[in-house]
Design an enzyme around this catalytic site. Structure first.
Site, PDB file in Angstrom:
ATOM      1  N   ALA A 143      49.052  37.902  40.347  1.00  0.00           N
ATOM      2  CA  ALA A 143      48.307  38.451  41.496  1.00  0.00           C
ATOM      3  C   ALA A 143      47.891  37.264  42.370  1.00  0.00           C
ATOM      4  O   ALA A 143      46.718  37.057  42.679  1.00  0.00           O
ATOM      5  CB  ALA A 143      47.110  39.292  41.064  1.00  0.00           C
ATOM      6  N   LEU A 144      48.896  36.488  42.720  1.00  0.00           N
ATOM      7  CA  LEU A 144      48.669  35.187  43.352  1.00  0.00           C
ATOM      8  C   LEU A 144      47.990  35.317  44.714  1.00  0.00           C
ATOM      9  O   LEU A 144      48.297  36.209  45.504  1.00  0.00           O
ATOM     10  CB  LEU A 144      50.001  34.440  43.502  1.00  0.00           C
ATOM     11  CG  LEU A 144      50.771  34.182  42.199  1.00  0.00           C
ATOM     12  CD1 LEU A 144      52.071  33.429  42.488  1.00  0.00           C
ATOM     13  CD2 LEU A 144      49.920  33.410  41.194  1.00  0.00           C
ATOM     14  N   HIS A 190      45.659  30.108  44.167  1.00  0.00           N
ATOM     15  CA  HIS A 190      46.840  29.726  43.385  1.00  0.00           C
ATOM     16  C   HIS A 190      47.812  28.924  44.247  1.00  0.00           C
ATOM     17  O   HIS A 190      48.360  27.916  43.812  1.00  0.00           O
ATOM     18  CB  HIS A 190      47.591  30.969  42.886  1.00  0.00           C
ATOM     19  CG  HIS A 190      46.802  31.845  41.966  1.00  0.00           C
ATOM     20  ND1 HIS A 190      46.416  33.118  42.304  1.00  0.00           N
ATOM     21  CD2 HIS A 190      46.341  31.638  40.705  1.00  0.00           C
ATOM     22  CE1 HIS A 190      45.759  33.666  41.284  1.00  0.00           C
ATOM     23  NE2 HIS A 190      45.694  32.795  40.307  1.00  0.00           N
ATOM     24  N   GLN A 194      43.117  35.941  25.448  1.00  0.00           N
ATOM     25  CA  GLN A 194      41.901  35.427  26.077  1.00  0.00           C
ATOM     26  C   GLN A 194      41.013  36.542  26.640  1.00  0.00           C
ATOM     27  O   GLN A 194      39.975  36.268  27.229  1.00  0.00           O
ATOM     28  CB  GLN A 194      42.229  34.391  27.149  1.00  0.00           C
ATOM     29  CG  GLN A 194      42.854  34.944  28.410  1.00  0.00           C
ATOM     30  CD  GLN A 194      43.339  33.810  29.316  1.00  0.00           C
ATOM     31  OE1 GLN A 194      44.281  33.088  28.994  1.00  0.00           O
ATOM     32  NE2 GLN A 194      42.672  33.639  30.440  1.00  0.00           N
ATOM     33  N   GLY A 253      42.395  24.897  38.729  1.00  0.00           N
ATOM     34  CA  GLY A 253      41.340  24.997  39.732  1.00  0.00           C
ATOM     35  C   GLY A 253      39.966  24.691  39.159  1.00  0.00           C
ATOM     36  O   GLY A 253      39.661  25.039  38.019  1.00  0.00           O
ATOM     37  N   GLN A 291      36.810  25.921  31.839  1.00  0.00           N
ATOM     38  CA  GLN A 291      38.199  25.963  31.379  1.00  0.00           C
ATOM     39  C   GLN A 291      38.882  24.623  31.626  1.00  0.00           C
ATOM     40  O   GLN A 291      39.541  24.058  30.742  1.00  0.00           O
ATOM     41  CB  GLN A 291      38.931  27.074  32.130  1.00  0.00           C
ATOM     42  CG  GLN A 291      40.439  27.020  32.055  1.00  0.00           C
ATOM     43  CD  GLN A 291      41.088  28.211  32.725  1.00  0.00           C
ATOM     44  OE1 GLN A 291      40.931  29.333  32.274  1.00  0.00           O
ATOM     45  NE2 GLN A 291      41.819  27.993  33.804  1.00  0.00           N
ATOM     46  N   SER A 297      39.730  35.121  43.987  1.00  0.00           N
ATOM     47  CA  SER A 297      39.990  35.452  42.592  1.00  0.00           C
ATOM     48  C   SER A 297      40.846  36.702  42.558  1.00  0.00           C
ATOM     49  O   SER A 297      40.686  37.591  43.406  1.00  0.00           O
ATOM     50  CB  SER A 297      38.663  35.720  41.871  1.00  0.00           C
ATOM     51  OG  SER A 297      38.885  36.456  40.685  1.00  0.00           O
ATOM     52  N   ARG A 329      40.500  38.973  40.592  1.00  0.00           N
ATOM     53  CA  ARG A 329      39.576  40.068  40.290  1.00  0.00           C
ATOM     54  C   ARG A 329      38.859  40.589  41.539  1.00  0.00           C
ATOM     55  O   ARG A 329      38.258  41.666  41.490  1.00  0.00           O
ATOM     56  CB  ARG A 329      38.557  39.642  39.234  1.00  0.00           C
ATOM     57  CG  ARG A 329      39.163  39.494  37.851  1.00  0.00           C
ATOM     58  CD  ARG A 329      38.119  39.358  36.746  1.00  0.00           C
ATOM     59  NE  ARG A 329      38.703  39.521  35.425  1.00  0.00           N
ATOM     60  CZ  ARG A 329      39.060  38.510  34.617  1.00  0.00           C
ATOM     61  NH1 ARG A 329      38.904  37.263  35.015  1.00  0.00           N
ATOM     62  NH2 ARG A 329      39.589  38.757  33.433  1.00  0.00           N
TER      63      ARG A 329
HETATM   64  P1  AMP Z   1      44.173  32.636  36.982  1.00  0.00           P
HETATM   65  O1  AMP Z   1      45.402  33.294  37.525  1.00  0.00           O
HETATM   66  O2  AMP Z   1      42.903  33.291  37.378  1.00  0.00           O
HETATM   67  O3  AMP Z   1      44.266  32.366  35.494  1.00  0.00           O
HETATM   68  O4  AMP Z   1      44.118  31.205  37.663  1.00  0.00           O
HETATM   69  C1  AMP Z   1      45.183  30.301  37.580  1.00  0.00           C
HETATM   70  C2  AMP Z   1      44.736  28.963  38.108  1.00  0.00           C
HETATM   71  O5  AMP Z   1      44.341  29.097  39.474  1.00  0.00           O
HETATM   72  C3  AMP Z   1      43.513  28.400  37.356  1.00  0.00           C
HETATM   73  O6  AMP Z   1      43.677  26.998  37.207  1.00  0.00           O
HETATM   74  C4  AMP Z   1      42.384  28.716  38.288  1.00  0.00           C
HETATM   75  O7  AMP Z   1      41.284  27.842  38.158  1.00  0.00           O
HETATM   76  C5  AMP Z   1      43.045  28.562  39.647  1.00  0.00           C
HETATM   77  N1  AMP Z   1      42.303  29.283  40.673  1.00  0.00           N
HETATM   78  C6  AMP Z   1      41.951  30.585  40.660  1.00  0.00           C
HETATM   79  N2  AMP Z   1      41.220  30.892  41.758  1.00  0.00           N
HETATM   80  C7  AMP Z   1      41.102  29.747  42.472  1.00  0.00           C
HETATM   81  C8  AMP Z   1      40.460  29.406  43.700  1.00  0.00           C
HETATM   82  N3  AMP Z   1      39.778  30.290  44.418  1.00  0.00           N
HETATM   83  N4  AMP Z   1      40.556  28.115  44.122  1.00  0.00           N
HETATM   84  C9  AMP Z   1      41.233  27.206  43.396  1.00  0.00           C
HETATM   85  N5  AMP Z   1      41.860  27.466  42.246  1.00  0.00           N
HETATM   86  C10 AMP Z   1      41.799  28.715  41.771  1.00  0.00           C
END
Ligand code: AMP
Length: 274
Positions: free
Chosen positions: A29-30, A34, A58, A144, A150, A182, A184
Site C-alpha cells: 500500500a505504497l 515508501h 508481527q 523510515g 523499529q 502511513s 493505515r
Molecule cells: P511499512 O510498509 O509500514 O512496514 O513501512 C515500510 C518502511 O517505510 C518502514 O521503514 C517505514 O518506517 C517506512 N515509512 C512508512 N511511513 C513512512 C513515512 N511517512 N515517512 C518515511 N518512512 C516511512
C-alpha cells in the site's frame, strides 16, 4: 522490473545484478513515505530490491492483519516507475515453515513503548527483517524514522548478529497538514483525519517548547497530552534518548519524542528527533 514471488525467482533475478544493492522492505500500500525510501535507494545503489510482504508474525491477535490494505497493482506500478529492479512479493509459505527458530527483541529496548503496547510485535518484525535482509543480500537497507523504535532494533540486530548490511535511516514524510504518511491512514474518515493531526501538533508543540529552552520532559509531556486529548485514546507520549531510555531533561542531539494514539479504530504513531 522482475516480479519475484518465490525465493527461487528472487535468487534467479539477483544473479543478473552487478554492483551494489539497495533494499527497501515494506508491507505495501505504497505511499510517498515508501517512495522517498525507494528513491534514495535508487540514487545510492546500482540496483534496488523492494519487498511487499504483510508479515503475519508481527501482528498481534486481534490486530488488523486481515484488514491491512493490499494494493498489488498500484504498488507494482509505483516500483516500476521508480526504477526498481526486483519487486519481491512472497507468499507466507515461502517465508515461513511451521516450526521456526526465532530471535527475540532485546529485554529493555524491545519491551518499552511499542514493545510494551504490542508485546511480541518486535519479535515478529525482527524475524522477518532478518530473513528479508539475508535474502536480499543488500549492501544498504532503507528504513523510515517514522518507526523509530523499529529502526533502533534493526540497527541493533545488525550489530549484534554481525550482519553485513548498512542500515540507512530516512526522514519522515508528512502530508501538507503535517500528518505522517502511513498505509493505515487509509482507514481514517475525513473527520478522523482532522483529529489525527493531534499527533503531529503535539510533536510540533514539544519541539517549539524545546527550542524555547524548556527541557523538562514532564512539563513537555503534559502539554503534549493536553493536545492529544483530541484522539480517542492515548497509548503514550514519551521522551527518550536514542537508546529508548526515558529521560528527565531533553538533550539536544540525543532525544526522540514519540506519540502513539488511537483515532477511531486506527492506531497511529509519530515522532520527532531532537
Ligand atoms: P511499512 O510498509 O509500514 O512496514 O513501512 C515500510 C518502511 O517505510 C518502514 O521503514 C517505514 O518506517 C517506512 N515509512 C512508512 N511511513 C513512512 C513515512 N511517512 N515517512 C518515511 N518512512 C516511512
Amino acid at each position: 522490473m522482475v516480479i519475484a514471488r518465490t525465493i527461487e525467482e528472487l535468487q534467479k533475478a539477483k544473479e543478473g545484478l552487478q554492483g551494489s544493492i539497495g533494499f527497501v522492505p515494506t508491507m505495501g500500500a505504497l505511499h510517498q513515505g515508501h517512495l522517498s525510501l525507494i528513491q534514495r535507494a535508487v540514487e545510492e545503489n546500482d540496483h534496488v530490491i523492494v519487498s511487499v510482504f504483510v508479515n503475519p508474525t508481527q501482528f498481534l491477535e486481534g490486530e488488523d492483519l486481515d484488514a491491512y490494505p493490499r494494493r498489488e497493482a498500484a504498488d507494482t506500478q509505483i516500483c516500476e516507475r521508480a526504477g526498481v529492479d526486483i519487486l519481491f512479493m512472497p507468499t507466507i509459505d515461502q517465508m515461513y515453515e511451521p516450526d521456526e527458530l526465532c530471535i527475540g527483541a532485546p529485554a529493555i529496548r524491545g519491551y518499552t513503548l511499542e514493545g510494551q503496547k504490542r508485546p511480541g510485535h518486535f519479535d515478529g518484525m525482527l524475524q522477518v527483517v532478518m530473513k528479508l535482509l539475508n535474502l536480499s543480500g543488500a549492501d544498504r537497507a532503507y528504513f523510515g524514522k517514522k518507526d523509530a523504535q523499529q529502526l533502533a532494533l534493526i540497527t541493533q540486530m545488525v550489530r549484534n548478529y554481525f550482519m553485513n548490511v548498512e542500515i540507512v535511516p530516512c526522514e519522515i514524510i508528512r502530508d501538507e497538514k503535517g500528518l505522517a504518511l502511513s498505509s493505515r491512514n487509509a482507514y481514517l474518515s475525513s473527520e478522523e483525519k482532522e483529529r489525527a493531526l493531534a499527533l503531529s501538533r503535539a510533536l510540533k508543540r514539544a519541539t517549539k517548547l524545546v527550542m524555547a529552552g524548556e527541557h523538562n520532559t514532564e512539563t513537555i509531556k503534559k502539554e503534549m497530552l493536553d493536545i492529544l486529548k483530541e484522539a480517542d485514546r492515548i497509548d503514550y507520549a514519551a521522551i527518550v534518548d536514542r537508546d529508548f531510555i526515558a529521560i528527565e531533561e531533553v538533550e539536544i542531539g540525543n532525544t526522540i519524542i514519540l506519540v502513539a494514539a488511537w483515532v477511531g479504530k486506527t492506531r497511529l504513531i509519530d515522532n520527532v528527533w531532537i
